[in-house]
Design a protein around this motif. Structure first.
Motif, PDB file in Angstrom:
ATOM      1  N   ARG A 207     110.087  38.165  17.125  1.00 56.44           N
ATOM      2  CA  ARG A 207     111.275  37.737  17.862  1.00 56.44           C
ATOM      3  C   ARG A 207     110.985  37.858  19.356  1.00 56.44           C
ATOM      4  NH1 ARG A 207     116.395  37.643  15.786  1.00 56.44           N
ATOM      5  NH2 ARG A 207     115.845  39.162  14.164  1.00 56.44           N
ATOM      6  N   PHE A 208     111.398  36.860  20.145  1.00 56.42           N
ATOM      7  CA  PHE A 208     111.088  36.839  21.569  1.00 56.42           C
ATOM      8  C   PHE A 208     112.312  36.432  22.387  1.00 56.42           C
ATOM      9  CE2 PHE A 208     107.240  35.637  19.219  1.00 56.42           C
ATOM     10  CZ  PHE A 208     106.367  36.637  19.638  1.00 56.42           C
ATOM     11  N   PRO A 209     112.431  36.971  23.594  1.00 51.82           N
ATOM     12  CA  PRO A 209     113.535  36.573  24.468  1.00 51.82           C
ATOM     13  C   PRO A 209     113.293  35.191  25.068  1.00 51.82           C
ATOM     14  CG  PRO A 209     112.111  38.137  25.599  1.00 51.82           C
ATOM     15  CD  PRO A 209     111.591  38.030  24.189  1.00 51.82           C
ATOM     16  N   VAL A 210     114.360  34.419  25.182  1.00 52.60           N
ATOM     17  CA  VAL A 210     114.291  33.091  25.794  1.00 52.60           C
ATOM     18  C   VAL A 210     115.544  32.848  26.616  1.00 52.60           C
ATOM     19  CG1 VAL A 210     112.814  32.073  24.011  1.00 52.60           C
ATOM     20  CG2 VAL A 210     115.309  31.977  23.767  1.00 52.60           C
ATOM     21  N   ALA A 211     115.479  31.822  27.449  1.00 48.42           N
ATOM     22  CA  ALA A 211     116.646  31.416  28.236  1.00 48.42           C
ATOM     23  C   ALA A 211     117.692  30.783  27.325  1.00 48.42           C
ATOM     24  CB  ALA A 211     116.221  30.421  29.309  1.00 48.42           C
ATOM     25  N   PRO A 212     118.959  31.085  27.538  1.00 43.23           N
ATOM     26  CA  PRO A 212     120.005  30.401  26.773  1.00 43.23           C
ATOM     27  C   PRO A 212     120.022  28.912  27.122  1.00 43.23           C
ATOM     28  CG  PRO A 212     120.862  32.317  27.952  1.00 43.23           C
ATOM     29  CD  PRO A 212     119.504  32.045  28.499  1.00 43.23           C
ATOM     30  N   ALA A 213     120.289  28.092  26.138  1.00 39.31           N
ATOM     31  CA  ALA A 213     120.476  26.667  26.397  1.00 39.31           C
ATOM     32  C   ALA A 213     121.813  26.463  27.100  1.00 39.31           C
ATOM     33  CB  ALA A 213     120.449  25.885  25.089  1.00 39.31           C
ATOM     34  N   ALA A 214     121.872  25.458  27.959  1.00 36.05           N
ATOM     35  CA  ALA A 214     123.101  25.201  28.715  1.00 36.05           C
ATOM     36  C   ALA A 214     124.284  24.906  27.800  1.00 36.05           C
ATOM     37  CB  ALA A 214     122.878  24.043  29.681  1.00 36.05           C
ATOM     38  N   ASP A 215     124.000  24.385  26.599  1.00 45.79           N
ATOM     39  CA  ASP A 215     125.077  24.052  25.668  1.00 45.79           C
ATOM     40  C   ASP A 215     125.200  25.069  24.528  1.00 45.79           C
ATOM     41  OD1 ASP A 215     122.746  23.471  24.356  1.00 45.79           O
ATOM     42  OD2 ASP A 215     123.335  21.459  23.698  1.00 45.79           O
ATOM     43  N   ASP A 216     124.707  26.276  24.747  1.00 46.84           N
ATOM     44  CA  ASP A 216     124.772  27.318  23.723  1.00 46.84           C
ATOM     45  C   ASP A 216     126.187  27.896  23.698  1.00 46.84           C
ATOM     46  OD1 ASP A 216     124.625  29.642  22.181  1.00 46.84           O
ATOM     47  OD2 ASP A 216     122.592  30.126  22.844  1.00 46.84           O
ATOM     48  N   ALA A 217     127.017  27.367  22.806  1.00 50.99           N
ATOM     49  CA  ALA A 217     128.421  27.776  22.760  1.00 50.99           C
ATOM     50  C   ALA A 217     128.571  29.247  22.385  1.00 50.99           C
ATOM     51  CB  ALA A 217     129.178  26.896  21.763  1.00 50.99           C
ATOM     52  N   GLY A 218     127.669  29.748  21.527  1.00 50.21           N
ATOM     53  CA  GLY A 218     127.740  31.146  21.137  1.00 50.21           C
ATOM     54  C   GLY A 218     127.499  32.079  22.305  1.00 50.21           C
ATOM     55  N   ILE A 234     119.474  38.189  34.887  1.00 46.06           N
ATOM     56  CA  ILE A 234     118.571  37.278  34.171  1.00 46.06           C
ATOM     57  C   ILE A 234     117.378  38.082  33.683  1.00 46.06           C
ATOM     58  CG2 ILE A 234     116.977  35.337  34.440  1.00 46.06           C
ATOM     59  CD1 ILE A 234     118.941  34.133  36.449  1.00 46.06           C
ATOM     60  N   GLU A 235     117.231  38.177  32.350  1.00 44.24           N
ATOM     61  CA  GLU A 235     116.124  38.953  31.789  1.00 44.24           C
ATOM     62  C   GLU A 235     115.261  38.104  30.860  1.00 44.24           C
ATOM     63  OE1 GLU A 235     115.185  43.343  29.902  1.00 44.24           O
ATOM     64  OE2 GLU A 235     116.636  42.028  28.955  1.00 44.24           O
ATOM     65  N   PHE A 236     115.434  36.817  30.878  1.00 42.37           N
ATOM     66  CA  PHE A 236     114.571  35.942  30.086  1.00 42.37           C
ATOM     67  C   PHE A 236     113.439  35.422  30.959  1.00 42.37           C
ATOM     68  CE2 PHE A 236     118.461  33.685  31.432  1.00 42.37           C
ATOM     69  CZ  PHE A 236     117.925  32.734  32.303  1.00 42.37           C
ATOM     70  N   HIS A 250     118.451  28.580  37.090  1.00 47.05           N
ATOM     71  CA  HIS A 250     119.185  29.479  36.198  1.00 47.05           C
ATOM     72  C   HIS A 250     120.157  30.378  36.967  1.00 47.05           C
ATOM     73  CE1 HIS A 250     116.194  28.460  32.992  1.00 47.05           C
ATOM     74  NE2 HIS A 250     117.301  28.559  32.288  1.00 47.05           N
ATOM     75  N   VAL A 251     119.831  30.746  38.194  1.00 54.01           N
ATOM     76  CA  VAL A 251     120.783  31.501  38.999  1.00 54.01           C
ATOM     77  C   VAL A 251     122.060  30.687  39.191  1.00 54.01           C
ATOM     78  CG1 VAL A 251     121.256  32.407  41.310  1.00 54.01           C
ATOM     79  CG2 VAL A 251     119.109  32.983  40.173  1.00 54.01           C
ATOM     80  N   GLY A 252     121.897  29.426  39.557  1.00 53.83           N
ATOM     81  CA  GLY A 252     123.061  28.576  39.776  1.00 53.83           C
ATOM     82  C   GLY A 252     123.866  28.374  38.513  1.00 53.83           C
ATOM     83  N   TRP A 253     123.165  28.143  37.404  1.00 51.58           N
ATOM     84  CA  TRP A 253     123.878  27.909  36.128  1.00 51.58           C
ATOM     85  C   TRP A 253     124.639  29.141  35.674  1.00 51.58           C
ATOM     86  CZ3 TRP A 253     122.617  30.281  31.316  1.00 51.58           C
ATOM     87  CH2 TRP A 253     123.415  29.834  30.257  1.00 51.58           C
ATOM     88  N   LEU A 254     123.983  30.321  35.742  1.00 51.18           N
ATOM     89  CA  LEU A 254     124.601  31.518  35.229  1.00 51.18           C
ATOM     90  C   LEU A 254     125.768  31.969  36.101  1.00 51.18           C
ATOM     91  CD1 LEU A 254     124.349  33.484  32.881  1.00 51.18           C
ATOM     92  CD2 LEU A 254     122.788  34.854  34.293  1.00 51.18           C
ATOM     93  N   ALA A 255     125.703  31.696  37.398  1.00 53.51           N
ATOM     94  CA  ALA A 255     126.800  32.058  38.280  1.00 53.51           C
ATOM     95  C   ALA A 255     128.072  31.300  37.965  1.00 53.51           C
ATOM     96  CB  ALA A 255     126.400  31.819  39.741  1.00 53.51           C
TER      97      ALA A 255
END
Length: 257
Positions: A207-218, A234-236, A250-255
């Motif tokens: 199992r590995f860490p990855v960035a969430p997809a922009a459309d990851d509803a969960g 951000i830890e991915f 990813h900074v912009g998206w997560l904010a």
């Protein structure tokens, strides 16, 4: 539009080898260019033990502040030993190092908490400390179970020390414990003061860490269940072929997520 909040970049997002080779300050500069407000220093990524000396930490902290970044100090040490006792020595060391850095948060693993929170002893250690203690859900059974965290906060409340520490809620780490992060968020949200953001791919030891997809509803549902006024880290891993551009995206998206 959703109100933006502080985004922290965890040093390991740039790659463990890269941080050990280039040093935390190099990647803190990249984090500032990416638009981050904070930077998480990882003790285990120091190239040598001398990097944890008070003077070195003070110099790094001053450099981070000069960039306009506030700091998190993360140590792999655990707050409780495997037999359930408060590890006061580990807490004192982490507090001293975080204070030298000038960190806003000092983050430890929970470890072997087994019912006795020792809230008064923690409060004594924290007295006069200008840093906030947070414990993180880890990937191992010891220090990663949902029952341990609900038990910890219940015990602290019973002991009259409910506010002595908070939680770093690592969204991705629950996968290693087969816990639905949304279930954990609903139970622990009032205690969450910092969020580690990542999802995972694979199973078991693969199992590995990855960035969430922009459309990851969960993933978005978990964020929506957690406080919006706490920083998100951000830890991915970033895309190594375009690391700074990926960090900024990813900074912009997560904010705004």
């Amino acid at each position: 539009m959703a109100e933006a909040m502080d985004i922290v970049i965890v040093a390991s997002a740039f790659g463990m080898d890269a941080v050990r080779a280039g040093g935390h300050l190099h990647w803190a500069q990249a984090s500032r260019r990416a638009g981050a407000a904070g930077f998480e220093v990882r003790r285990e990524l120091f190239a040598e033990e001398a990097d944890a000396a008070p003077q070195r930490l003070r110099e790094l902290g001053e450099s981070l502040a000069g960039l306009g970044l506030w700091a998190v100090f993360s140590t792999p040490a655990s707050l409780y030993t495997s037999d359930g006792q408060l590890d006061a020595a580990a807490l004192r060391l982490a507090l001293g190092e975080a204070t030298a850095l000038g960190a806003r948060f000092v983050k430890l693993q929970l470890g072997g908490f087994a019912g006795d929170a020792a809230g008064a002893a923690i409060a004594e250690q924290m007295e006069g400390a200008d840093v906030r203690l947070v414990v993180e859900n880890g990937q191992l059974a010891e220090g990663g179970s949902l029952a341990q965290f609900t038990g910890l906060f219940d015990a602290l409340a019973r002991e009259g020390h409910a506010d002595v520490l908070g939680m770093t809620f690592d969204i991705g780490n629950w996968a290693w414990r087969d816990v639905a992060p949304l279930d954990a968020a609903r139970l622990l949200a009032p205690r969450v003061e910092y969020i580690h953001c990542k999802t995972t791919v694979g199973e078991g030891a693969r199992r590995f860490p990855v960035a969430p997809a922009a459309d990851d509803a969960g993933f978005i549902a978990v964020l929506d269940s957690l406080p919006r006024n706490v920083p998100r880290g951000i830890e991915f891993p970033f895309d190594a072929s375009r690391i700074e551009a990926d960090a900024a995206r990813h900074v912009g998206w997560l904010a705004a997520a």
